[in-house]
Design an enzyme around this catalytic site. Sequence first.
Site, mmCIF file in Angstrom:
data_model
loop_
_atom_site.group_PDB
_atom_site.id
_atom_site.type_symbol
_atom_site.label_atom_id
_atom_site.label_comp_id
_atom_site.label_asym_id
_atom_site.label_seq_id
_atom_site.Cartn_x
_atom_site.Cartn_y
_atom_site.Cartn_z
ATOM 1 N N GLU A 91 0.584 -0.978 -0.021
ATOM 2 C CA GLU A 91 0.038 0.189 -0.011
ATOM 3 C C GLU A 91 0.873 1.392 -0.090
ATOM 4 O OE1 GLU A 91 -3.991 -1.485 1.971
ATOM 5 O OE2 GLU A 91 -2.653 -0.614 3.252
ATOM 6 N N CYS A 104 3.390 8.538 1.020
ATOM 7 C CA CYS A 104 3.885 7.507 1.838
ATOM 8 C C CYS A 104 4.175 6.186 1.007
ATOM 9 C CB CYS A 104 2.989 7.529 3.093
ATOM 10 S SG CYS A 104 3.350 6.036 4.292
ATOM 11 N N CYS A 111 6.122 -7.075 7.508
ATOM 12 C CA CYS A 111 7.275 -6.490 8.247
ATOM 13 C C CYS A 111 7.441 -7.450 9.446
ATOM 14 C CB CYS A 111 6.880 -5.106 9.030
ATOM 15 S SG CYS A 111 8.228 -4.551 9.777
ATOM 16 N N CYS A 115 5.894 -4.838 16.002
ATOM 17 C CA CYS A 115 5.570 -3.786 16.965
ATOM 18 C C CYS A 115 4.170 -3.954 17.413
ATOM 19 C CB CYS A 115 5.703 -2.327 16.543
ATOM 20 S SG CYS A 115 7.393 -1.945 15.868
ATOM 21 N N CYS A 118 1.018 -1.978 15.569
ATOM 22 C CA CYS A 118 1.035 -1.893 14.125
ATOM 23 C C CYS A 118 0.300 -2.754 13.265
ATOM 24 C CB CYS A 118 2.451 -1.818 13.909
ATOM 25 S SG CYS A 118 2.717 -1.350 11.858
ATOM 26 N N CYS A 334 -1.686 6.473 9.432
ATOM 27 C CA CYS A 334 -0.263 5.917 9.684
ATOM 28 C C CYS A 334 -0.479 4.603 10.667
ATOM 29 C CB CYS A 334 0.371 6.951 10.912
ATOM 30 S SG CYS A 334 2.111 6.855 10.983
HETATM 31 N N1 SAH Z 1 9.131 0.742 10.040
HETATM 32 C C1 SAH Z 1 9.376 1.997 10.095
HETATM 33 C C2 SAH Z 1 8.133 2.834 9.072
HETATM 34 C C3 SAH Z 1 6.866 2.540 9.298
HETATM 35 S S1 SAH Z 1 5.568 3.005 10.148
HETATM 36 C C4 SAH Z 1 9.256 2.483 11.613
HETATM 37 O O1 SAH Z 1 8.826 1.684 12.344
HETATM 38 O O2 SAH Z 1 9.409 3.639 11.943
HETATM 39 C C5 SAH Z 1 5.665 4.695 10.261
HETATM 40 C C6 SAH Z 1 5.119 5.043 11.917
HETATM 41 O O3 SAH Z 1 3.750 4.637 12.094
HETATM 42 C C7 SAH Z 1 5.912 4.351 12.732
HETATM 43 O O4 SAH Z 1 6.432 5.400 13.846
HETATM 44 C C8 SAH Z 1 5.110 3.468 13.430
HETATM 45 O O5 SAH Z 1 5.303 3.172 14.661
HETATM 46 C C9 SAH Z 1 3.831 4.352 13.430
HETATM 47 N N2 SAH Z 1 2.682 3.429 13.554
HETATM 48 C C10 SAH Z 1 2.339 1.827 13.550
HETATM 49 N N3 SAH Z 1 1.421 1.741 13.727
HETATM 50 C C11 SAH Z 1 0.546 2.787 14.167
HETATM 51 C C12 SAH Z 1 -0.591 2.933 14.515
HETATM 52 N N4 SAH Z 1 -1.635 1.854 14.496
HETATM 53 N N5 SAH Z 1 -1.080 4.357 14.656
HETATM 54 C C13 SAH Z 1 -0.292 5.374 14.682
HETATM 55 N N6 SAH Z 1 1.067 5.141 14.329
HETATM 56 C C14 SAH Z 1 1.415 3.913 14.028
#
Ligand code: SAH
Length: 356
Positions: A91, A104, A111, A115, A118, A334
């Site tokens: 996406e 973006c 991944c 986390c 996420c 995000c």
């Molecule tokens: N792998 C990279 C980039 C991808 S995510 C990283 O972790 O930075 C981009 C951002 O979105 C990251 O800061 C991630 O932690 C955040 N993110 C992930 N899931 C989210 C959610 N459900 N709500 C808000 N931010 C989130």
Amino acid sequence: MKPNIKDLSFKELAAFLADRKHPSYRARQVWQWLFHKRAASFAEMTNLSRALREELDEKFSISRHRILRRAQSRDGTVKFLFGLADCASVESVLIPEARRLTLCISTQVGCAFGCAFCATALMGFKRNMSASEIVDQILEASRALDADRRITHVVLMGMGEPLANYIETKQALEIITNGDWGIGISPRRVTLSTVGLVPQIQKLVAETAVNLAISLHAPTERLRGELMPVNRKYSLAQLLDCCRALPLPRRKRITFEYVLLSGVNDSEEHARQLMRLLRDIRSKVNVIPFNPHPGSEFLRPADAAVARFQNILHEAGVQVNVRRPRGDDIQAACGQLQGEEIVRTRREIERAAQSV
Ligand code: SAH
């Protein structure tokens, strides 16, 4: 299947042309057609001789992503689901703002970092994307725009961990930022976000001029370890030591991202701890109120809690922004990107992340 010409490096294409006695400026022309003018066929490359066009067509293909789905949010955000050659899908999200148009993009299918909050983590890791697959997201999203609109900013904050796919991501960054034969978006308008892979952060800062964003999300080792399994490999202390030592150009700041999860990392004490951690780092903080998605038990804090967190940092002199959710009605905000499938359990993800 003919090889995709965009998988060659500039040097490789130049060597291919030199072998066949074509003048050296041809490589630059071909690259301009591919990345600047977004040509989808060699026949369009009208400033090349017919013989060269035919030769290239015989040897190479030109990749394109298929648009499997396109969803437009009430706020103008557009989410693309792109189909790659092997049926994997990723996406990308186009975010219009007053004076910028940001795309973006993803760097991996799925991944591996697991986390806790996420959506992409729920897919697990499928594979790395190639440099051309990363760049094709920009070319394809650009084709979908009206002729007078151009993508002005790119953020590597979609699916995947860009620094775990370092070589392809770096090559993609070169194509995105090269103003001569590439897409020509200034590195000042490109931001890469990482979970915090220390050696690759050092390499990226030494080798490119793009902006760095680091996902912090917690001010203590214990809490960060619970939310982000990567903390077992590169601790918060190691990560912040790395940040202090980075040879940042003057006026550049590191962005720290902090997703606010209600009752988990959003207290006044957390804000004060965060402010103390960042005291001696030239930084700014992007607070991202959690974007809910199916498959997650976390909650977004109330606006008052977000404001309280922001104020504590602000009053301590930290530069802090709260990111408004964009495209959350189409699951494009995000951290909500997840390709087509989510079926993994939290335990499976944790197991996969152990091996990171
Ligand atoms: N792998 C990279 C980039 C991808 S995510 C990283 O972790 O930075 C981009 C951002 O979105 C990251 O800061 C991630 O932690 C955040 N993110 C992930 N899931 C989210 C959610 N459900 N709500 C808000 N931010 C989130």
